[in-house]
Design an enzyme around this catalytic site. Structure first.
Site, PDB file in Angstrom:
ATOM      1  N   ASN A  49      -6.061  -4.981  -5.894  1.00 34.96           N
ATOM      2  CA  ASN A  49      -7.332  -4.196  -5.485  1.00 34.96           C
ATOM      3  C   ASN A  49      -7.219  -2.790  -5.457  1.00 34.96           C
ATOM      4  O   ASN A  49      -8.016  -2.122  -5.480  1.00 34.96           O
ATOM      5  CB  ASN A  49      -7.531  -4.932  -3.977  1.00 34.96           C
ATOM      6  CG  ASN A  49      -8.347  -4.076  -3.292  1.00 34.96           C
ATOM      7  OD1 ASN A  49      -9.570  -4.163  -3.257  1.00 34.96           O
ATOM      8  ND2 ASN A  49      -7.804  -3.170  -2.347  1.00 34.96           N
ATOM      9  N   TYR A  94     -12.948   5.714 -14.510  1.00 30.50           N
ATOM     10  CA  TYR A  94     -12.967   4.772 -13.578  1.00 30.50           C
ATOM     11  C   TYR A  94     -14.095   3.543 -14.318  1.00 30.50           C
ATOM     12  O   TYR A  94     -13.333   2.274 -14.360  1.00 30.50           O
ATOM     13  CB  TYR A  94     -13.710   5.391 -12.462  1.00 30.50           C
ATOM     14  CG  TYR A  94     -13.740   4.118 -11.354  1.00 30.50           C
ATOM     15  CD1 TYR A  94     -12.717   3.934 -10.442  1.00 30.50           C
ATOM     16  CD2 TYR A  94     -15.181   3.528 -11.114  1.00 30.50           C
ATOM     17  CE1 TYR A  94     -13.063   3.058  -9.453  1.00 30.50           C
ATOM     18  CE2 TYR A  94     -15.227   2.547 -10.271  1.00 30.50           C
ATOM     19  CZ  TYR A  94     -14.059   2.106  -9.419  1.00 30.50           C
ATOM     20  OH  TYR A  94     -14.296   1.253  -8.150  1.00 30.50           O
ATOM     21  N   ASP A 153       3.819   1.779  -4.443  1.00 27.14           N
ATOM     22  CA  ASP A 153       2.831   2.363  -5.399  1.00 27.14           C
ATOM     23  C   ASP A 153       2.675   1.515  -6.514  1.00 27.14           C
ATOM     24  O   ASP A 153       3.727   1.261  -7.333  1.00 27.14           O
ATOM     25  CB  ASP A 153       3.266   3.861  -5.803  1.00 27.14           C
ATOM     26  CG  ASP A 153       2.334   4.374  -6.632  1.00 27.14           C
ATOM     27  OD1 ASP A 153       1.526   3.793  -7.271  1.00 27.14           O
ATOM     28  OD2 ASP A 153       2.652   5.683  -6.913  1.00 27.14           O
ATOM     29  N   THR A 168     -16.633   1.857   1.953  1.00 28.72           N
ATOM     30  CA  THR A 168     -15.215   2.143   2.502  1.00 28.72           C
ATOM     31  C   THR A 168     -14.856   3.598   1.987  1.00 28.72           C
ATOM     32  O   THR A 168     -15.707   4.303   1.889  1.00 28.72           O
ATOM     33  CB  THR A 168     -14.397   1.348   1.351  1.00 28.72           C
ATOM     34  OG1 THR A 168     -14.713   2.262  -0.013  1.00 28.72           O
ATOM     35  CG2 THR A 168     -14.900  -0.030   1.140  1.00 28.72           C
ATOM     36  N   LYS A 191     -12.555  -0.041 -15.159  1.00 26.84           N
ATOM     37  CA  LYS A 191     -12.897  -1.302 -14.311  1.00 26.84           C
ATOM     38  C   LYS A 191     -13.308  -2.463 -15.539  1.00 26.84           C
ATOM     39  O   LYS A 191     -13.009  -3.520 -15.222  1.00 26.84           O
ATOM     40  CB  LYS A 191     -13.991  -0.836 -13.637  1.00 26.84           C
ATOM     41  CG  LYS A 191     -13.530  -0.196 -12.336  1.00 26.84           C
ATOM     42  CD  LYS A 191     -12.602  -1.200 -11.294  1.00 26.84           C
ATOM     43  CE  LYS A 191     -11.642  -0.522 -10.359  1.00 26.84           C
ATOM     44  NZ  LYS A 191     -10.898  -1.533  -9.611  1.00 26.84           N
ATOM     45  N   ASP A 234       0.950  -1.255  -0.062  1.00 24.58           N
ATOM     46  CA  ASP A 234       0.107  -0.049  -0.123  1.00 24.58           C
ATOM     47  C   ASP A 234       0.914   1.274   0.123  1.00 24.58           C
ATOM     48  O   ASP A 234       2.014   1.124   0.251  1.00 24.58           O
ATOM     49  CB  ASP A 234      -0.864  -0.012   1.224  1.00 24.58           C
ATOM     50  CG  ASP A 234      -2.211   0.894   0.931  1.00 24.58           C
ATOM     51  OD1 ASP A 234      -3.403   0.166   1.173  1.00 24.58           O
ATOM     52  OD2 ASP A 234      -2.074   2.145   0.977  1.00 24.58           O
TER      53      ASP A 234
HETATM   54  N1  LIG Z   1     -16.006   0.631  -2.511  1.00 23.85           N
HETATM   55  C1  LIG Z   1     -16.805   0.458  -3.527  1.00 23.85           C
HETATM   56  O1  LIG Z   1     -18.042   0.600  -3.451  1.00 23.85           O
HETATM   57  C2  LIG Z   1     -16.582  -0.093  -4.743  1.00 23.85           C
HETATM   58  C3  LIG Z   1     -17.172  -0.558  -5.635  1.00 23.85           C
HETATM   59  C4  LIG Z   1     -16.477  -1.424  -6.750  1.00 23.85           C
HETATM   60  C5  LIG Z   1     -15.191  -1.644  -6.795  1.00 23.85           C
HETATM   61  N2  LIG Z   1     -14.447  -1.221  -5.932  1.00 23.85           N
HETATM   62  C6  LIG Z   1     -13.108  -1.575  -6.027  1.00 23.85           C
HETATM   63  O2  LIG Z   1     -12.578  -2.209  -4.868  1.00 23.85           O
HETATM   64  C7  LIG Z   1     -11.283  -1.788  -4.809  1.00 23.85           C
HETATM   65  C8  LIG Z   1     -10.730  -1.239  -3.407  1.00 23.85           C
HETATM   66  O3  LIG Z   1     -11.673  -0.122  -3.164  1.00 23.85           O
HETATM   67  P1  LIG Z   1     -12.109   0.782  -1.782  1.00 23.85           P
HETATM   68  O4  LIG Z   1     -13.225   1.321  -2.003  1.00 23.85           O
HETATM   69  O5  LIG Z   1     -11.436  -0.364  -0.678  1.00 23.85           O
HETATM   70  O6  LIG Z   1     -10.987   1.851  -1.873  1.00 23.85           O
HETATM   71  P2  LIG Z   1     -10.237   2.762  -0.734  1.00 23.85           P
HETATM   72  O7  LIG Z   1      -9.851   3.883  -1.329  1.00 23.85           O
HETATM   73  O8  LIG Z   1     -11.195   2.556   0.514  1.00 23.85           O
HETATM   74  O9  LIG Z   1      -8.950   1.832  -0.321  1.00 23.85           O
HETATM   75  C9  LIG Z   1      -7.988   1.836  -1.455  1.00 23.85           C
HETATM   76  C10 LIG Z   1      -6.552   1.379  -0.786  1.00 23.85           C
HETATM   77  O10 LIG Z   1      -5.542   1.321  -1.959  1.00 23.85           O
HETATM   78  C11 LIG Z   1      -4.406   2.082  -1.318  1.00 23.85           C
HETATM   79  N3  LIG Z   1      -3.827   2.661  -2.649  1.00 23.85           N
HETATM   80  C12 LIG Z   1      -4.429   3.722  -3.335  1.00 23.85           C
HETATM   81  N4  LIG Z   1      -3.543   3.937  -4.326  1.00 23.85           N
HETATM   82  C13 LIG Z   1      -2.526   2.921  -4.413  1.00 23.85           C
HETATM   83  C14 LIG Z   1      -1.699   2.637  -5.077  1.00 23.85           C
HETATM   84  N5  LIG Z   1      -1.373   3.431  -6.036  1.00 23.85           N
HETATM   85  N6  LIG Z   1      -0.604   1.631  -4.753  1.00 23.85           N
HETATM   86  C15 LIG Z   1      -0.971   0.976  -3.625  1.00 23.85           C
HETATM   87  N7  LIG Z   1      -1.945   1.336  -2.841  1.00 23.85           N
HETATM   88  C16 LIG Z   1      -2.857   2.049  -3.136  1.00 23.85           C
HETATM   89  C17 LIG Z   1      -4.998   3.146  -0.545  1.00 23.85           C
HETATM   90  O11 LIG Z   1      -4.096   3.668   0.462  1.00 23.85           O
HETATM   91  C18 LIG Z   1      -6.121   2.438   0.305  1.00 23.85           C
HETATM   92  O12 LIG Z   1      -5.656   1.801   1.469  1.00 23.85           O
HETATM   93  C19 LIG Z   1     -10.650  -1.126  -5.865  1.00 23.85           C
HETATM   94  O13 LIG Z   1     -10.415  -1.637  -6.945  1.00 23.85           O
HETATM   95  C20 LIG Z   1     -12.031  -0.345  -6.131  1.00 23.85           C
HETATM   96  O14 LIG Z   1     -12.014  -0.035  -7.682  1.00 23.85           O
HETATM   97  C21 LIG Z   1     -14.971  -0.527  -4.831  1.00 23.85           C
END
Ligand SMILES: NC(=O)c1ccc[n+]([C@@H]2O[C@H](COP(=O)([O-])OP(=O)(O)OC[C@H]3O[C@@H](n4cnc5c(N)ncnc54)[C@H](O)[C@@H]3O)[C@@H](O)[C@H]2O)c1
Length: 270
Positions: free
Chosen positions: A91, A159, A64, A194, A163, A45
């Protein structure tokens, strides 16, 4: 709210999983679930400060995913510290508030950053992990996609299509490596509570509106996505590859009928 995965028992002792973006949100729930089922968990992360809050025993590597050298380092770290790499969960993704604009309002920088993290990041991590998995003759790559990769919504010009590409990446890799003992799959969450979603609730019309869009009438919990990864990446799914699992409270099935006429103005006469 934490939801147990029913009576299903997973045994991930002896397995090594690398989770990107595992400090917060869905990735965090994935890390915790996999650790609870006995796996050696490596979390990569960018947020090294908050990494201190990870449960004891989860290994953290700062990185990153948009930086190839960080991806190489994270995979080497997992292999060196844990002896191999059985599962990669791609993720880490971003959906900043500023990205909630139509295509013509995108700056080149914002567009490039979304592509770098959400698309190139997945490809780079998979490339590094697959090299290890090919030598092992086994492994699973799981991309966390999105229901927005299946059908579009307003203001997801970068986005949403990226996706969709994450789903196709998993299908591509799944086909490519099917005879090398490697499965590649994706999971498409609907709205999950989240930090990413909390930050954009006003763009989504508020929590109640977001919850109401899903046929189940609620927002999902990160643990419900984590539970899906346990199955998709387990031997119970041994004949599952190059495909996607929607975990979305039914919203994809509701599709275009989920929202009222979106753009304002008069609804055209039929
Ligand atoms: N939350 C939702 O409703 C939702 C819906 C559909 C898909 N998703 C997908 O689920 C996954 C997680 O989403 P979330 O809601 O938990 O996001 P979030 O923003 O709550 O958490 C993302 C995490 O990724 C880390 N991060 C960000 N950029 C980074 C990078 N370049 N390298 C390493 N780490 C990095 C952040 O520090 C954080 O810990 C994503 O792929 C998102 O597209 C989320």
């Amino acid at each position: 709210m934490s939801r147990p995965a029913g009576s299903v028992q997973y045994d991930n002792r002896g397995r090594v999983v690398l989770v990107t973006g595992g400090v917060h949100g869905i990735g965090r729930a994935i890390c915790e679930r996999w650790q609870q089922t006995g796996a050696a968990v490596v979390c990569m992360d960018v947020d090294d400060e908050a990494a201190a809050t990870l449960p004891e025993g989860i290994l953290f590597v700062r990185g990153d995913t948009a930086e190839l050298s960080d991806c190489e380092h994270a995979v080497s770290f997992a292999v060196d510290r844990c002896g191999g790499l059985d599962v990669l969960i791609n993720n880490a993704a971003i959906q900043p508030k500023a990205s909630y604009v139509p295509q013509h309002q995108y700056s080149a920088e914002l567009w490039a950053r979304l592509v770098a993290v959400n698309l190139t990041g997945y490809a780079q991590m998979a490339g590094c992990a697959l090299r290890v998995m090919l030598l092992q003759g086994s492994g699973v790559v799981c991309n966390i996609g999105s229901a927005q990769g299946h059908r579009t919504a307003r203001q997801v010009a970068a986005y949403g299509p990226i996706k969709a590409a994450n789903l196709l990446q998993a299908r591509q890799w799944g086909v490519e490596y099917a005879r090398q003992g490697i499965r590649c799959v994706s999971i498409s969450p609907g709205a999950i509570l989240t930090p990413m979603v909390r930050a954009t609730l006003s763009e989504q019309g508020g929590a109640a509106a977001l919850a109401n869009r899903a046929p189940m009438g609620r927002i999902g919990d990160p643990d419900e996505i984590a539970a899906a990864t346990l199955w998709m990446c387990s031997s119970a799914a041994s004949y599952v590859t190059a495909t996607d699992l929607l975990v979305d409270g039914g919203i994809d099935a509701l599709a275009a009928f989920a929202e009222p006429w979106p753009m304002g103005g008069d609804v055209p006469e039929l």
